[in-house]
Scaffold this motif. Structure first.
Motif, PDB file in Angstrom:
ATOM      1  N   THR A 162      47.623  42.331  44.864  1.00 40.40           N
ATOM      2  CA  THR A 162      47.642  41.472  43.684  1.00 40.40           C
ATOM      3  C   THR A 162      46.698  40.280  43.855  1.00 40.40           C
ATOM      4  OG1 THR A 162      49.944  42.111  43.250  1.00 40.40           O
ATOM      5  CG2 THR A 162      49.128  40.122  42.166  1.00 40.40           C
TER       6      THR A 162
ATOM      7  N   PHE B 191      43.163  41.184  43.404  1.00 39.36           N
ATOM      8  CA  PHE B 191      42.727  41.309  42.009  1.00 39.36           C
ATOM      9  C   PHE B 191      42.425  39.950  41.380  1.00 39.36           C
ATOM     10  CE2 PHE B 191      43.971  41.076  37.527  1.00 39.36           C
ATOM     11  CZ  PHE B 191      43.088  41.985  36.969  1.00 39.36           C
TER      12      PHE B 191
ATOM     13  N   TYR C 135      44.831  44.448  35.165  1.00 39.91           N
ATOM     14  CA  TYR C 135      45.554  44.599  36.429  1.00 39.91           C
ATOM     15  C   TYR C 135      46.130  46.002  36.576  1.00 39.91           C
ATOM     16  CZ  TYR C 135      49.150  43.809  39.997  1.00 39.91           C
ATOM     17  OH  TYR C 135      49.938  43.896  41.112  1.00 39.91           O
TER      18      TYR C 135
ATOM     19  N   TYR D 235      43.378  48.356  37.228  1.00 38.36           N
ATOM     20  CA  TYR D 235      42.932  48.173  38.613  1.00 38.36           C
ATOM     21  C   TYR D 235      43.835  48.923  39.579  1.00 38.36           C
ATOM     22  CZ  TYR D 235      43.072  45.590  43.066  1.00 38.36           C
ATOM     23  OH  TYR D 235      43.126  45.232  44.376  1.00 38.36           O
TER      24      TYR D 235
END
Length: 331
Positions: free
Chosen positions: A20, A23, A72, A75
């Motif tokens: 996370t 990203f 996200y 991704y």
């Protein structure tokens, strides 16, 4: 079993947190990778109209009009399929290909140098700790001075002396450009020849830390009851030193070695820059300079997985080598 499940759960949570952050952090940096790519295309006479910009935003996964949450999720989905996107700094090469071509150079160079540093440093630390108070012990400060020397300064000294003045080793590069990369003796010999100076830089800078750590643990372990008992029984000094003292004193070094192996994947950015070595560290610096989100994320992800994997392995090994850790966790 509960101990192992708890460990796996912890590392899965740590992996999710790292992914996370991987990203969000590049997207918090100033600048726009699409603008950089469009500027490069304009210099080459390419089209820079809004339609072209929109197409490159979709291609590189930097669509500013798409909600961040959707970016996200996309991704995460692409990452699970091994799709890290297209590299801006090496356009139009995929990130996975950039990493695949540069990672082996770093793993071989830094990996071998790290193993040599650990073996030499731990072995010397064992001898110095066993013979504490002798002239060997007086040499320890010299090794700590080497550990405090900046990488780039030591690398430049080695280049000036062994490369430029004596001409023993090449100054830059990973191999002679006259050879085609492949599994042949000419290329491998050239790669080894070019890798000596970078590896020597890493070994000289790192060996002092391993030596000092092992020496201090040996001094502490030699005062333990089981070592004193073994000595009182009249066992040979060699056996006491290796099987009773060094075997237990090396436990922290095992943990440090596993973590170091994890960081091998990240490479040594400064060393690779000084020697223009084609490793992953140079690619990471190039990605930062070009705001190459995709390449940064790919390199950070590979590094994160390697470090977490190394820590998991050492945790599991510790539970086997030292059962007290497992017993304490289950208590």
């Amino acid at each position: 079993m509960r101990y192992y499940l708890r460990k796996f759960g912890f590392y899965l949570a740590a992996l999710w947190a790292a992914v996370t952050l991987n990203f969000f952090i590049p997207r918090m940096m100033p600048g726009d990778p699409v603008s950089i790519l469009m500027a490069k295309l304009q210099q080459r006479g390419g089209s820079v109209n809004p339609e072209a910009r929109r197409a490159y935003e979709l291609l590189l996964g930097t669509d500013t009009g798409e909600p961040l949450a959707r970016q996200y999720l996309s991704y995460l989905g692409n990452m699970l399929h091994g799709d890290f996107g297209i590299s801006v700094s090496a356009y139009p090469v995929p990130v996975s290909e950039v990493i695949a071509t540069s990672l082996p150079w770093t793993v071989v160079l830094v990996g071998i140098a790290t193993v040599l540093s650990v073996l030499v440093g731990t072995g010397l630390g064992m001898l110095v700790g066993w013979r504490r108070g002798t002239w060997l012990d007086a040499l320890v400060p010299a090794t700590t001075v080497l550990a405090a020397v900046p990488y780039f300064w030591l690398a430049l000294v080695l280049v000036a002396v062994l490369g430029s003045a004596l001409g023993w080793f090449p100054l830059i590069g990973g191999y002679d450009v006259d050879f085609t990369p492949g599994w042949n003796l000419d290329f491998l010999g050239s790669a080894v020849h070019h890798g000596v100076l970078p590896a020597l830089t890493i070994v000289i800078s790192s060996v002092g830390g391993w030596l000092l750590g092992m020496r201090n643990m040996m001094v502490s372990t030699l005062s333990e009851d089981y070592v004193l008992t073994a000595t009182a029984k009249g066992l040979p000094n060699r056996r006491v030193m290796i099987w009773y003292a060094a075997r237990n004193a090396a436990l922290p070094s095992i943990a440090g070695f596993a973590i170091s192996l994890g960081f091998v994947v990240a490479g040594s950015i400064v060393t690779e820059q000084v020697f223009s070595y084609p490793g992953i560290g140079s690619k990471l610096l190039e990605a930062v300079q070009n705001n190459d989100y995709a390449l940064m994320q790919g390199i950070f992800l590979v590094t994160t997985v390697a470090v977490l994997g190394a820590n998991l392995v050492v945790d599991l090994l510790y539970s086997v080598i030292d059962p007290r850790t497992r017993a304490g966790a289950n208590a």
